[in-house]
Motif scaffolding. Structure first.
Motif, PDB file in Angstrom:
ATOM      1  N   GLY A  96      37.826  41.429  50.786  1.00 18.26           N
ATOM      2  CA  GLY A  96      38.867  40.458  50.745  1.00 18.26           C
ATOM      3  C   GLY A  96      40.088  41.491  51.664  1.00 18.26           C
ATOM      4  O   GLY A  96      39.431  41.376  52.387  1.00 18.26           O
ATOM      5  N   ASP A  97      41.083  41.915  51.109  1.00 16.42           N
ATOM      6  CA  ASP A  97      42.106  43.001  52.185  1.00 16.42           C
ATOM      7  C   ASP A  97      42.340  44.148  52.123  1.00 16.42           C
ATOM      8  O   ASP A  97      43.043  44.532  52.164  1.00 16.42           O
ATOM      9  CB  ASP A  97      43.107  41.733  51.771  1.00 16.42           C
ATOM     10  N   GLY A 102      33.438  42.935  46.192  1.00 17.05           N
ATOM     11  CA  GLY A 102      33.533  41.303  46.984  1.00 17.05           C
ATOM     12  C   GLY A 102      32.758  39.894  45.756  1.00 17.05           C
ATOM     13  O   GLY A 102      31.720  40.007  44.947  1.00 17.05           O
ATOM     14  N   PRO A 149      38.045  40.311  44.335  1.00 18.89           N
ATOM     15  CA  PRO A 149      38.650  40.107  46.077  1.00 18.89           C
ATOM     16  C   PRO A 149      37.619  39.171  45.880  1.00 18.89           C
ATOM     17  O   PRO A 149      36.025  39.392  46.660  1.00 18.89           O
ATOM     18  CB  PRO A 149      39.073  40.875  46.911  1.00 18.89           C
ATOM     19  N   GLN A 150      37.352  38.018  47.380  1.00 20.82           N
ATOM     20  CA  GLN A 150      36.839  37.538  47.140  1.00 20.82           C
ATOM     21  C   GLN A 150      36.139  37.417  49.095  1.00 20.82           C
ATOM     22  O   GLN A 150      36.879  38.674  50.075  1.00 20.82           O
ATOM     23  CB  GLN A 150      37.013  35.681  48.062  1.00 20.82           C
ATOM     24  N   ASN A 151      34.984  37.611  49.699  1.00 20.32           N
ATOM     25  CA  ASN A 151      34.465  38.517  50.537  1.00 20.32           C
ATOM     26  C   ASN A 151      35.078  37.420  51.416  1.00 20.32           C
ATOM     27  O   ASN A 151      35.078  36.724  51.545  1.00 20.32           O
ATOM     28  CB  ASN A 151      32.846  37.500  50.906  1.00 20.32           C
ATOM     29  N   LYS A 152      35.393  38.498  52.529  1.00 21.19           N
ATOM     30  CA  LYS A 152      35.864  38.289  54.049  1.00 21.19           C
ATOM     31  C   LYS A 152      34.958  38.763  55.511  1.00 21.19           C
ATOM     32  O   LYS A 152      34.789  39.782  55.169  1.00 21.19           O
ATOM     33  CB  LYS A 152      37.194  38.683  54.146  1.00 21.19           C
TER      34      LYS A 152
END
Length: 392
Positions: free
Chosen positions: A174-175, A222, A293-296
């Motif tokens: 994520g961030d 993630g 958090p979603q992978n970014k």
């Protein structure tokens, strides 16, 4: 009850005690794992379930006598070997005759396919020998490797499936500004990505693993994208009402051989199975899962900042990013740095970052960094960069 509570378990020591010393690095082939499988095969638990396109054996190893059956497979993509290493570490634990091992074996029965794609592993490619991505062949079943996995599913009739993979170094959690060292996914079973009872069982296990990993590598976990594709194995098995979990071993700082990632994948397996109790529903597990958090795509392997270049006879300050390509050479994986992005690197991170402080770029070509060019250059003519790294 298990012999030792999770809070007091030394996962690091547990891993080191059972780490398979014969497996190291990124290039893991059938030749590497066959002697280990032979050693583990003390009670005829090993069988060849099919042969690959190029007639290499695909092995399945079964162990345990518990009521809950778990099917696990690794190296569906031949160049994704980290989870294969972790799987053998886990099998060493199960064969250790310790109290912990016996408790796991009494509770679970495991069917493990450590290398589904031995042809791809040999040449370090994602696809099989017919250049088919096996993880997009769940419906067509056009390849012998895909048929082998589906037959294992039908014969073993698992209560859970563990789909073990590697992911690229480009993913962040994520961030957080940190790499996604381990990522999970409870795959969708329909286009709407609804949560049914099957998918929630996978979510529950992921939450158990995430709870422990967050204590060890906080903010480095993630959640993989859950867009539905019935051709993907995880989505297809979830659609068949078999709780399925996608594991993705990613990057840990300075760990391009993925030995730390291997450790945390092992810990995830042990911790999740110890904590798991499908008869106890906390109630907020869906929310906990969705808060992972979603992978970014926010990372490059190397960033160079504040580099002076001569562009159209003007001196400008710019930034550029380098990305490694993994290339097999003489049975070793070489990491070759190429220019991947130039100028706008806002909101991107590097696993390595260098501030050039206005030093001027030059190379043996046109003295301008270009996309997909190998990263060999100089800064102020006296600082030599070879394969993206400053040569000392």
């Amino acid at each position: 009850m298990f012999a030792k509570s999770l809070e007091f378990m030394n996962y690091e020591a547990l891993f080191l005690s059972h780490k398979e010393s014969k497996l190291y690095g990124r290039y893991i082939t059938l030749d590497d794992i066959e002697p280990i499988l032979s050693k583990l095969n003390t009670r005829n638990q090993l069988q060849v379930i099919r042969f690959s396109v190029l007639k290499r054996p695909i092995y399945a190893y079964e162990i345990g006598q518990g009521q809950t059956r778990i099917l696990m497979w690794s190296q569906m993509h031949g160049n994704e070997s980290t989870t294969t290493k972790a799987l053998f570490d886990f099998l060493n634990l199960l064969g250790s005759k310790t109290t912990l091992a016996q408790q796991l074996l009494d509770r679970y029965t495991f069917c493990c396919i450590p290398m589904l794609n031995p042809d791809g592993a040999q040449v370090y490619t994602r696809e099989n020998a017919n250049q088919i991505d096996l993880n997009r062949d769940a419906q067509n079943l056009s390849q012998p490797e895909s048929i082998a996995l589906r037959k294992a599913l039908d014969d073993f009739k698992p209560h859970y499936c563990f789909n073990l993979h590697d992911q690229r170094t480009i993913f962040g959690a994520g961030d957080t500004g940190k790499p996604a060292t381990i990522s999970f996914l409870a795959p969708a079973y329909n286009q709407e990505r609804d949560m049914n009872a099957t998918r929630l069982k996978a979510v529950q296990l992921i939450v158990s693993m995430n709870t422990v990993l967050q204590q060890l590598i906080p903010n480095q976990i993630g959640r993989f994208d859950d867009a539905f594709n019935i051709n993907c194995t995880g989505d297809a098995f979830q659609f068949l009402k078999i709780p399925t979990i996608l594991f993705e071993a990613g990057h840990f700082n300075h760990d391009y051989q993925r030995e730390h990632s291997r450790k945390y994948l092992f810990i995830a397996l042990v911790a999740g199975l110890l904590q798991h109790n499908e008869n106890v529903i906390v109630g907020n597990e869906k929310d906990v899962y969705l808060n992972i958090p979603q992978n970014k795509v926010v990372f490059y392997d190397i960033l160079y900042k504040n580099v002076k270049i001569n562009y159209d006879s003007n001196k400008i300050i710019t930034n550029f990013a380098l990305q490694y390509k993994e290339e097999l050479s003489e049975s070793k994986i070489c990491f070759i740095a190429y220019f991947a992005k130039i100028e706008d690197l806002d909101n991107y991170f590097g696993h390595f970052e260098y501030d050039a402080e206005g030093a001027e770029y030059s190379d043996q070509n046109e003295n301008i960094p270009k996309l997909n060019q190998k990263a060999d250059f100089c800064l102020d003519k006296n600082t030599i960069i070879v394969n993206g790294t400053i040569k000392i």
